[in-house]
Design a protein around this motif. Structure first.
Motif, PDB file in Angstrom:
ATOM      1  N   ASN A 141       0.827  -1.208   0.000  1.00 16.54           N
ATOM      2  CA  ASN A 141       0.000   0.000   0.000  1.00 16.54           C
ATOM      3  C   ASN A 141       0.862   1.260   0.000  1.00 16.54           C
ATOM      4  N   ASP A 142       1.920   1.256   0.810  1.00 12.33           N
ATOM      5  CA  ASP A 142       2.846   2.396   0.835  1.00 12.33           C
ATOM      6  C   ASP A 142       3.502   2.588  -0.527  1.00 12.33           C
ATOM      7  N   ARG A 145       1.275   3.853  -3.430  1.00  6.85           N
ATOM      8  CA  ARG A 145       0.761   5.212  -3.252  1.00  6.85           C
ATOM      9  C   ARG A 145       1.864   6.264  -3.174  1.00  6.85           C
ATOM     10  N   SER A 152      -1.511   7.307   1.995  1.00  5.38           N
ATOM     11  CA  SER A 152      -1.616   5.883   2.314  1.00  5.38           C
ATOM     12  C   SER A 152      -2.886   5.566   3.080  1.00  5.38           C
TER      13      SER A 152
END
Length: 266
Positions: A141-142, A145, A152
């Motif tokens: 996810n980090d 994004r 995030s």
């Protein structure tokens, strides 16, 4: 005597009334100011800023990446394809255009083929797992994004903290991490900086975005500098080319070559 007492009493009552009215007015003014302050803070939200956001776009990013850690220093070229916020594919080449390896990740798993080691790594895309392999403590996810300069967490999880000149600071509390601070440019509606701190108020990661330029209806950073103070490490990313794609490579994922050893991290 009675007249004098009457006048004195009347004057006293008037003074009390005037004082009461004044106090009530002060309290009303104070309440109004406090209410206005709260309303202003509520109005200063990431939603209302209409933050520049490419999360719904497929992106192609051609980049030069410089990695500098005490145990590792290297520079690679990378072709990065990001399918909205669903998945990411990175093909990496080193000096003399040597194919170093590639990475695929989505919410469920990641797979990395390291050509120089003849090893395939796979597992759940957590920050802890990815740190074991690429030495960078970022989750899927980090990664998906931050490479596109977006948040995030959901917009609603960030609250306004303070304002400095043309920038506003927001903060979000993240479980198992601590706090994430986001510095936003009011003029460009873009993210200038993201910083994460742990529960001991130590800076874990700091990201600075710069050299924003137009990309269709967006502004997109051409340079990203990520520092990890506790690891004494830094990653610099410079985008040579940024495009919005109608379609990404399909399928984005890939298999382990038969001759490669397999390491799984679950």
């Amino acid at each position: 005597m009675k007249k004098t007492q009457f006048y004195n009493t009347t004057i006293l009552l008037l003074l009390i009334l005037v004082t009461s009215c004044s106090t009530t007015q002060q309290q009303t003014d104070s309440f109004s100011k406090e209410k206005e302050k709260i309303e202003q803070q509520q109005a200063i939200s990431l939603h209302n800023l209409k933050l520049n956001n490419t999360d719904n776009e497929n992106l192609l990013l051609n980049a030069k990446i410089k990695i500098d850690f005490p145990q590792l220093s290297n520079m690679v070229s990378a072709k990065i394809e990001i399918a909205k916020t669903d998945s990411i594919l990175i093909n990496m080449t080193g000096p003399f255009n040597i194919n170093v390896g590639k990475l695929f990740a989505n919410q469920d798993r990641y797979i990395i083929n390291s050509n120089l080691e003849s090893i395939t790594y796979t597992g759940k895309p957590t920050a802890e797992n990815l740190k074991k392999i690429i030495n960078i403590p970022l989750s899927f996810n980090d990664l998906v994004r931050f490479l596109r300069a977006s948040l995030s967490e959901s917009y609603d999880s960030y609250s306004f903290k303070t304002e400095v000149e043309s920038e506003q600071l927001f903060v979000s509390l993240i479980s198992d991490i601590g706090a994430e601070f986001v510095l936003v440019s009011k003029e460009q509606n873009t993210i200038s900086q993201i910083q994460r701190k742990n529960e001991n108020n130590e800076t874990v990661m700091n990201i600075v975005y710069s050299n924003y330029s137009p990309l269709n209806d967006y502004n997109f950073p051409k340079k990203i500098v990520i520092t990890f103070p506790m690891l004494n490490g830094k990653v610099e990313i410079e985008y040579q080319e940024v495009k919005i794609l109608q379609k990404v490579t399909s399928p984005m994922s890939f298999d382990k070559p038969k001759s490669f050893r397999l390491f799984e991290f679950d």
